[in-house]
Design an enzyme around this catalytic site. Sequence first.
Site, PDB file in Angstrom:
ATOM      1  N   GLU A 163      42.100  27.631  42.613  1.00 34.66           N
ATOM      2  CA  GLU A 163      41.983  28.028  44.014  1.00 34.66           C
ATOM      3  C   GLU A 163      41.638  26.869  44.956  1.00 34.66           C
ATOM      4  O   GLU A 163      40.727  26.958  45.771  1.00 34.66           O
ATOM      5  CB  GLU A 163      40.961  29.169  44.144  1.00 34.66           C
ATOM      6  CG  GLU A 163      41.362  30.378  43.309  1.00 34.66           C
ATOM      7  CD  GLU A 163      40.344  31.511  43.303  1.00 34.66           C
ATOM      8  OE1 GLU A 163      39.326  31.419  44.009  1.00 34.66           O
ATOM      9  OE2 GLU A 163      40.572  32.483  42.574  1.00 34.66           O
ATOM     10  N   ASN A 205      45.737  27.058  38.890  1.00 37.82           N
ATOM     11  CA  ASN A 205      45.698  28.522  39.025  1.00 37.82           C
ATOM     12  C   ASN A 205      45.291  28.915  40.439  1.00 37.82           C
ATOM     13  O   ASN A 205      44.373  28.321  41.015  1.00 37.82           O
ATOM     14  CB  ASN A 205      44.659  29.048  38.016  1.00 37.82           C
ATOM     15  CG  ASN A 205      44.646  30.562  37.886  1.00 37.82           C
ATOM     16  OD1 ASN A 205      45.691  31.175  37.645  1.00 37.82           O
ATOM     17  ND2 ASN A 205      43.477  31.167  38.037  1.00 37.82           N
ATOM     18  N   HIS A 241      46.908  39.397  41.989  1.00 35.11           N
ATOM     19  CA  HIS A 241      46.043  40.522  42.386  1.00 35.11           C
ATOM     20  C   HIS A 241      46.759  41.259  43.524  1.00 35.11           C
ATOM     21  O   HIS A 241      46.901  40.715  44.623  1.00 35.11           O
ATOM     22  CB  HIS A 241      44.695  40.012  42.903  1.00 35.11           C
ATOM     23  CG  HIS A 241      43.870  39.331  41.851  1.00 35.11           C
ATOM     24  ND1 HIS A 241      43.383  39.997  40.756  1.00 35.11           N
ATOM     25  CD2 HIS A 241      43.430  38.049  41.727  1.00 35.11           C
ATOM     26  CE1 HIS A 241      42.667  39.162  40.008  1.00 35.11           C
ATOM     27  NE2 HIS A 241      42.694  37.964  40.574  1.00 35.11           N
ATOM     28  N   GLU A 270      45.880  36.823  36.117  1.00 37.93           N
ATOM     29  CA  GLU A 270      44.784  37.741  36.454  1.00 37.93           C
ATOM     30  C   GLU A 270      45.355  39.048  36.996  1.00 37.93           C
ATOM     31  O   GLU A 270      44.843  39.609  37.974  1.00 37.93           O
ATOM     32  CB  GLU A 270      43.846  37.101  37.495  1.00 37.93           C
ATOM     33  CG  GLU A 270      43.280  35.762  37.051  1.00 37.93           C
ATOM     34  CD  GLU A 270      42.314  35.140  38.063  1.00 37.93           C
ATOM     35  OE1 GLU A 270      41.854  35.845  38.985  1.00 37.93           O
ATOM     36  OE2 GLU A 270      42.024  33.948  37.912  1.00 37.93           O
ATOM     37  N   ASP A 272      46.250  42.462  38.279  1.00 35.07           N
ATOM     38  CA  ASP A 272      45.789  43.836  38.508  1.00 35.07           C
ATOM     39  C   ASP A 272      46.473  44.345  39.772  1.00 35.07           C
ATOM     40  O   ASP A 272      46.794  43.571  40.678  1.00 35.07           O
ATOM     41  CB  ASP A 272      44.265  43.983  38.554  1.00 35.07           C
ATOM     42  CG  ASP A 272      43.569  43.126  39.596  1.00 35.07           C
ATOM     43  OD1 ASP A 272      44.233  42.549  40.477  1.00 35.07           O
ATOM     44  OD2 ASP A 272      42.330  43.045  39.540  1.00 35.07           O
TER      45      ASP A 272
HETATM   46  O1  9MR Z   1      36.305  39.156  37.822  1.00 36.31           O
HETATM   47  C1  9MR Z   1      35.374  38.205  38.243  1.00 36.31           C
HETATM   48  C2  9MR Z   1      34.106  38.873  38.729  1.00 36.31           C
HETATM   49  O2  9MR Z   1      33.441  39.492  37.629  1.00 36.31           O
HETATM   50  C3  9MR Z   1      33.208  37.863  39.384  1.00 36.31           C
HETATM   51  O3  9MR Z   1      32.102  38.539  39.951  1.00 36.31           O
HETATM   52  C4  9MR Z   1      33.982  37.113  40.438  1.00 36.31           C
HETATM   53  C5  9MR Z   1      33.113  36.087  41.118  1.00 36.31           C
HETATM   54  O4  9MR Z   1      33.833  35.237  41.922  1.00 36.31           O
HETATM   55  O5  9MR Z   1      35.085  36.455  39.860  1.00 36.31           O
HETATM   56  C6  9MR Z   1      35.996  37.368  39.343  1.00 36.31           C
HETATM   57  O6  9MR Z   1      37.119  36.698  38.847  1.00 36.31           O
HETATM   58  C7  9MR Z   1      37.863  35.924  39.787  1.00 36.31           C
HETATM   59  C8  9MR Z   1      38.502  34.791  39.023  1.00 36.31           C
HETATM   60  O7  9MR Z   1      37.534  34.061  38.335  1.00 36.31           O
HETATM   61  C9  9MR Z   1      39.289  33.876  39.942  1.00 36.31           C
HETATM   62  N1  9MR Z   1      40.243  34.600  40.718  1.00 36.31           N
HETATM   63  C10 9MR Z   1      39.736  35.779  41.405  1.00 36.31           C
HETATM   64  C11 9MR Z   1      39.002  36.699  40.446  1.00 36.31           C
HETATM   65  C12 9MR Z   1      38.585  37.961  41.143  1.00 36.31           C
HETATM   66  O8  9MR Z   1      37.642  37.691  42.124  1.00 36.31           O
END
Ligand code: 9MR
Length: 449
Positions: A163, A205, A241, A270, A272
């Site tokens: 990111e 990513n 997402h 990722e 969903d």
């Molecule tokens: O799914 C993850 C969640 O449990 C955490 O609280 C969150 C914190 O930033 O991160 C989520 O995963 C993220 C991933 O690491 C990077 N891309 C976005 C995902 C969803 O926020």
Amino acid sequence: MVIKSLRTTARKVVVVAAAGALAATGAIALAGTADAATTLGAAAAARGKYFGAAVSAGHLGEAQYTSTWTTEFNGVTPENEMKWDTIEPNRNQFNFSPADQITTQARGRSMTIRGHTLVWHSQLAGWVSGLDATNLRSAMVNHINGVMGHYKGQIYAWDVVNEAFAENGARRSESPFQQKLGNGYIEEAFRAARAADPAAKLCYNDYNTDGQNAKSNGVFAMVQDFKSRGVPIDCVGFQSHFNSASPVPSDYQANLARFASLGVDVQITELDIEGSGSTQANNYTRVLNACLAVSRCTGITVWGIPDKYSWRASGTPLLFDSNYGKKAAYTAALNALNGGTTDPPPENPPPSGGACTATVTTNQWQDGFVGTVRVTAGSAQVNGWTVTVTLPTGATITSGWNANRSGNIGAVNFTNVSFNGSIAPGQSVEFGYQGTGTGSGATTSCAAG
Ligand code: 9MR
């Protein structure tokens, strides 16, 4: 007839047994078969891909959670356990045990493990952002060495940088790495990562890069630049997402294909999709078919198992409901992975002496198809190739990737592009095309040089 069907069955068994290992080596389009697989992982493996889930160590004590993971999936990404704030909470003090709980189980089952993530502005340990440039650079390299070193040889692909781009295609300005190290930090991270574990695929990513837009164009330009200058990068992760405000873009597959054309793998990292019922199911079908149609799309990871543990549980974006019931989206995903018709693999050995062979795998739907052509060198190195694909009458190619093409009907010639003309003895490269009509039954021939 009896003998043929026994031989076919035996071949399928071998294909399924080999597929887990092949999934770890990259995109190899194996036969979709009439014998439908009954789990997501097995169905993906039969197509030469992995199907993973984000897993949280904190849920592993829940029997249904762990059994659903290990039964249905052949891949995993630790959801939070490898992030900097967890894995190096204090400078040079590493806390591997939460991630190890996941990787130990995954390795015992020969799963494809994605490492997420090494350099990210979020979920960063507090001590990092206060460092000056010199200390931040050495902390970043030490982090990469420490984490990748611990998991050396175990990780299929690492999200080296996560990111780093803003929506307008510029670099994300709130990252301390960007602020203190400047644009070069991504390249520095990838170079350090290659040295730390040369066997791991190194990915960039991001989210909202799933269609062609300003942000994905920014990432595309970076990957193109890295490839042209020999900066190590092997793959791009598309988080994917989706919800009604951010739907699956119409050019989703084309966007995956344009990145693949740069000579990197692509992965859906990722996935969903918020929603329910057939709308959600159809969206999953679209995403999976896109990955299946792009030979360098090596695998798919859904961002969680049951809806109740999703980071956005209220949107019910996953394949299993909160009681681990299989949703319509699950069935759609499994069907997509099992779907398509496939021409039988070649039974003749590759020729010797600088020659090449080509085989085509066709994924046919009602009125269109994707063909994936595998070009294999004989016992000598191939330097440049031309593959002639002869299409059935009525089939028309509308687009292609990883090859130059002349024509779109009948006998169509494809020649290599800059990055896939050289094929070492016995090795293969792939290119693809998409079209309308019936593409199954296409025949191929290959000329080297
Ligand atoms: O799914 C993850 C969640 O449990 C955490 O609280 C969150 C914190 O930033 O991160 C989520 O995963 C993220 C991933 O690491 C990077 N891309 C976005 C995902 C969803 O926020």
